[in-house]
Design a protein around this motif. Structure first.
Motif, PDB file in Angstrom:
ATOM      1  N   MET A 189      17.322  26.202  71.057  1.00  0.00           N
ATOM      2  CA  MET A 189      17.219  24.982  70.255  1.00  0.00           C
ATOM      3  C   MET A 189      16.912  25.346  68.810  1.00  0.00           C
ATOM      4  N   SER A 190      17.383  24.503  67.883  1.00  0.00           N
ATOM      5  CA  SER A 190      17.061  24.683  66.481  1.00  0.00           C
ATOM      6  C   SER A 190      17.157  23.332  65.795  1.00  0.00           C
ATOM      7  N   VAL A 191      16.645  23.273  64.576  1.00  0.00           N
ATOM      8  CA  VAL A 191      16.674  22.033  63.804  1.00  0.00           C
ATOM      9  C   VAL A 191      17.801  22.134  62.789  1.00  0.00           C
ATOM     10  N   GLY A 192      18.726  21.184  62.843  1.00  0.00           N
ATOM     11  CA  GLY A 192      19.834  21.177  61.899  1.00  0.00           C
ATOM     12  C   GLY A 192      19.471  20.422  60.635  1.00  0.00           C
ATOM     13  N   LEU A 193      20.060  20.842  59.538  1.00  0.00           N
ATOM     14  CA  LEU A 193      19.961  20.127  58.265  1.00  0.00           C
ATOM     15  C   LEU A 193      21.329  19.509  58.003  1.00  0.00           C
ATOM     16  N   VAL A 194      21.386  18.194  57.954  1.00  0.00           N
ATOM     17  CA  VAL A 194      22.642  17.447  57.917  1.00  0.00           C
ATOM     18  C   VAL A 194      22.746  16.729  56.578  1.00  0.00           C
ATOM     19  N   LEU A 195      23.853  16.966  55.853  1.00  0.00           N
ATOM     20  CA  LEU A 195      24.000  16.457  54.488  1.00  0.00           C
ATOM     21  C   LEU A 195      25.226  15.551  54.382  1.00  0.00           C
ATOM     22  N   GLU A 196      24.985  14.284  54.079  1.00  0.00           N
ATOM     23  CA  GLU A 196      26.070  13.334  53.829  1.00  0.00           C
ATOM     24  C   GLU A 196      26.733  13.645  52.488  1.00  0.00           C
ATOM     25  N   GLY A 197      27.975  13.183  52.319  1.00  0.00           N
ATOM     26  CA  GLY A 197      28.652  13.302  51.038  1.00  0.00           C
ATOM     27  C   GLY A 197      28.336  12.123  50.138  1.00  0.00           C
ATOM     28  N   GLY A 198      29.306  11.788  49.258  1.00  0.00           N
ATOM     29  CA  GLY A 198      29.088  10.634  48.391  1.00  0.00           C
ATOM     30  C   GLY A 198      29.451  10.852  46.941  1.00  0.00           C
ATOM     31  N   GLY A 199      30.302  11.842  46.645  1.00  0.00           N
ATOM     32  CA  GLY A 199      30.681  12.083  45.260  1.00  0.00           C
ATOM     33  C   GLY A 199      29.482  12.438  44.406  1.00  0.00           C
ATOM     34  N   THR A 200      29.387  11.822  43.233  1.00  0.00           N
ATOM     35  CA  THR A 200      28.278  12.156  42.336  1.00  0.00           C
ATOM     36  C   THR A 200      26.932  11.630  42.829  1.00  0.00           C
ATOM     37  N   ARG A 201      26.931  10.784  43.863  1.00  0.00           N
ATOM     38  CA  ARG A 201      25.650  10.429  44.484  1.00  0.00           C
ATOM     39  C   ARG A 201      24.986  11.656  45.100  1.00  0.00           C
ATOM     40  N   GLY A 202      25.748  12.747  45.220  1.00  0.00           N
ATOM     41  CA  GLY A 202      25.181  13.992  45.712  1.00  0.00           C
ATOM     42  C   GLY A 202      24.060  14.529  44.842  1.00  0.00           C
ATOM     43  N   ALA A 203      23.892  13.999  43.620  1.00  0.00           N
ATOM     44  CA  ALA A 203      22.754  14.382  42.792  1.00  0.00           C
ATOM     45  C   ALA A 203      21.441  14.072  43.505  1.00  0.00           C
ATOM     46  N   TYR A 204      21.432  13.020  44.316  1.00  0.00           N
ATOM     47  CA  TYR A 204      20.252  12.701  45.130  1.00  0.00           C
ATOM     48  C   TYR A 204      19.945  13.846  46.092  1.00  0.00           C
TER      49      TYR A 204
END
Length: 294
Positions: free
Chosen positions: A1-16
């Motif tokens: 088992m491990s903990v995943g880091l999941v990143l949504e997209g969103g164009g320039t909202r990626g600055a968040y």
């Protein structure tokens, strides 16, 4: 088992997301596997190399550069984002990515793009990439605003067309627990109506009927992905780091000060979630230790 880091997209909202990841790196929180879609994938590379502030430097200093994002780029290259510039001069010279650290990192990176033939998300590991990071380019290539990317026998476009939040893929891969970074606030839901009329999609992508269907269903699928995040959070299996208020920027925001503001919001929202993130990582580590002793 491990903990995943999941990143949504969103164009320039990626600055968040950039702000969230800088805090995670500053706090030395380690994740064995990262999932990225579109802007999330672009942000992920600096996490693998440990280059705090690199993503901020890119968007703050280059967002107004026509080579980075402009209608001029769209006319000249077929892409509103200047990927030749971004993955070329920008990543290699102006704000260099540490490619040695990237490719030698023990962290697994899984980048999602949309296979036009199937209309489904397909994921690539960093071991399948060279220094031009073609799967990340494909993952960020928005329909109508970027050309189709050919890679390993597939025709690809933006991963968000088929899977905006790659939590399901992380669960399929066996990561029971996840930290999910979203770029929309808790109240946001997409309209079930497609961003593009089916007739327009057929004119542009008529050779790919499964892709046309995926684009037609995108709002419904996105809302289902958000609901999966909420369910996993209620079960105690996920920590959601998401904007504490709606982001007043577009996918193609050109104002660096607005992007700086959402970067700072990402930092603040992540700091507020640090106790939950640490608790999730500690729980996973404790269970892994018990399993090893059994």
């Amino acid at each position: 088992m491990s903990v995943g880091l999941v990143l949504e997209g969103g164009g320039t909202r990626g600055a968040y997301t950039s702000g969230v990841l800088d805090v995670i790196m500053e706090e030395k929180l380690e994740f064995p596997v990262v999932y990225g879609i579109s802007a999330g994938a672009c942000n992920a590379v600096s996490y693998l190399t440990g280059q705090i502030g690199r993503n901020y430097e890119i968007f703050y200093n280059y967002i107004r550069d026509e080579r980075y994002l402009s209608v001029t780029s769209l006319y000249q290259t077929g892409s509103i984002f200047g990927f030749d510039f971004i993955f070329g001069e920008l990543f290699h010279k102006l704000v260099p990515l540490d490619y040695d650290k990237f490719f030698s990192s023990p962290v697994r990176l899984r980048v999602g793009a949309t296979d036009l033939a199937t209309g489904q998300a397909v994921f690539y590991d960093k071991e399948e990439m060279d220094d031009m990071l073609v799967p990340i380019r494909a993952s960020s290539s928005m329909p109508f605003l970027a050309p189709i990317v050919s890679f390993e026998g597939r025709e690809l476009l933006d991963g968000g067309c088929s899977m905006s939040i790659p939590l399901e893929q992380s669960l399929v891969d066996g990561n029971r627990r996840n930290v999910v970074v979203l770029t929309r606030d808790p109240t946001y839901r997409k309209s079930a109506r497609s961003d593009f009329p089916r007739s327009v999609l057929r004119v542009k992508y008529g050779d790919y009927p499964n892709f046309v269907q995926a684009m037609t269903d995108r709002g419904i699928n996105y809302n289902s992905e958000v609901e999966l995040c909420r369910v996993e959070e209620r079960l105690g299996n996920a920590v959601l780091v998401r904007p504490s208020k709606p982001l007043v920027v577009s996918r193609y925001e050109k104002d660096p000060e607005r992007l700086k503001a959402i970067y700072e919001m990402g930092r603040a929202d992540c700091v507020a979630k640090l106790p939950e993130i640490r608790a999730l990582l500690a729980l996973d580590a404790a269970e892994a230790g018990e399993a090893a002793r059994a």
